[in-house]
Scaffold this active site. Structure first.
Site, PDB file in Angstrom:
ATOM      1  CE  LYS A 117      -8.217  66.015  43.267  1.00  0.00           C
ATOM      2  NZ  LYS A 117      -9.070  65.766  42.432  1.00  0.00           N
ATOM      3  CE1 TYR A 165      -7.246  66.969  37.711  1.00  0.00           C
ATOM      4  CE2 TYR A 165      -6.861  68.976  37.920  1.00  0.00           C
ATOM      5  CZ  TYR A 165      -7.230  67.537  38.970  1.00  0.00           C
ATOM      6  OH  TYR A 165      -7.323  67.378  39.781  1.00  0.00           O
ATOM      7  CG  PHE A 185     -16.685  69.692  36.381  1.00  0.00           C
ATOM      8  CD1 PHE A 185     -14.662  69.619  36.100  1.00  0.00           C
ATOM      9  CD2 PHE A 185     -16.725  68.770  36.171  1.00  0.00           C
ATOM     10  CE1 PHE A 185     -14.598  68.623  35.376  1.00  0.00           C
ATOM     11  CE2 PHE A 185     -16.710  67.897  35.102  1.00  0.00           C
ATOM     12  CZ  PHE A 185     -15.462  67.134  35.472  1.00  0.00           C
ATOM     13  CB  THR A 226     -14.080  60.618  40.202  1.00  0.00           C
ATOM     14  OG1 THR A 226     -12.997  59.915  38.931  1.00  0.00           O
ATOM     15  CG2 THR A 226     -13.729  62.180  39.650  1.00  0.00           C
ATOM     16  CG  ASN A 283     -12.658  64.055  43.904  1.00  0.00           C
ATOM     17  OD1 ASN A 283     -10.630  64.381  44.211  1.00  0.00           O
ATOM     18  ND2 ASN A 283     -12.377  63.664  43.485  1.00  0.00           N
ATOM     19  CG  HIS A 295      -4.412  63.607  39.896  1.00  0.00           C
ATOM     20  ND1 HIS A 295      -5.417  63.727  39.533  1.00  0.00           N
ATOM     21  CD2 HIS A 295      -2.829  63.822  39.367  1.00  0.00           C
ATOM     22  CE1 HIS A 295      -4.488  63.402  37.982  1.00  0.00           C
ATOM     23  NE2 HIS A 295      -3.357  62.922  37.905  1.00  0.00           N
ATOM     24  CD  GLU A 309      -1.477  63.509  35.349  1.00  0.00           C
ATOM     25  OE1 GLU A 309      -1.223  62.045  36.284  1.00  0.00           O
ATOM     26  OE2 GLU A 309      -1.900  63.705  34.725  1.00  0.00           O
TER      27      GLU A 309
END
Ligand code: ATP
Ligand code: MG
Length: 137
Positions: free
Chosen positions: A9, A49, A57, A91, A112, A115, A126
């Site tokens: 990320k 997502y 969020f 997570t 974090n 992914h 994905e």
């Protein structure tokens, strides 16, 4: 042979952790079959997502993923989907076991580092979404 989609990320890319993360999966014995550094459009982030679109969020998550480049990867190996999730850790980095990527390099649930696909169905979805049939090894 099983394949999964992993992504460093924006926080991981900015902090110079691409090499460290790639290295962990290489040393484990998985094979990197495609990778690219890319800026993510809002459209792609929202599709990626989409299962979380009703979460409070969601807007912040899309803002974050589109904020600066990510490193998108396809990895291959026996049980790579679930083993990669184990290597990533929970997570929320605060709940992640020591030695996992999120425990070792992150403190917040929003930032974090990494992914990873959470099921064979999502891995396929994905990989198609992010690599769109591009030639892979
Ligand atoms: P990822 O899909 O990014 O691999 P995950 O599968 O462990 O993570 P998901 O439930 O799919 O977790 O959530 C996707 C992402 O949304 C998380 O990685 C995290 O960055 C963010 N997120 C999840 N829960 C929260 C929360 N309570 N507050 C803020 N962000 C959250
Ligand atoms: Mg997820």
């Amino acid at each position: 042979m099983e394949r999964t989609f992993l992504m460093v990320k924006p926080d991981g890319v900015q902090r110079g952790l691409i090499g460290e993360i790639v290295s962990r999966f290489e040393k484990k014995g998985f094979k990197l079959v495609n990778a690219k550094l890319m800026t993510v459009s809002r459209e792609l982030a929202e599709k990626h997502y989409e299962e979380l679109k009703d979460k409070p969020f969601f807007g912040e998550l899309v803002d974050f993923i589109t904020s600066s480049p990510v490193f998108a990867m396809i990895w291959e190996g026996d049980n790579v989907i679930s083993t990669a999730r184990t290597m990533m850790g929970k997570t929320n980095p605060a709940d992640a076991a020591p030695g996992t990527i999120r425990a070792d390099y992150a403190v917040s649930v929003g930032m974090n580092i990494i992914h990873g696909s959470d099921s064979p169905e999502n891995a396929k979805r994905e990989i198609d979404l992010w690599f769109n049939g591009e030639t892979i090894v």
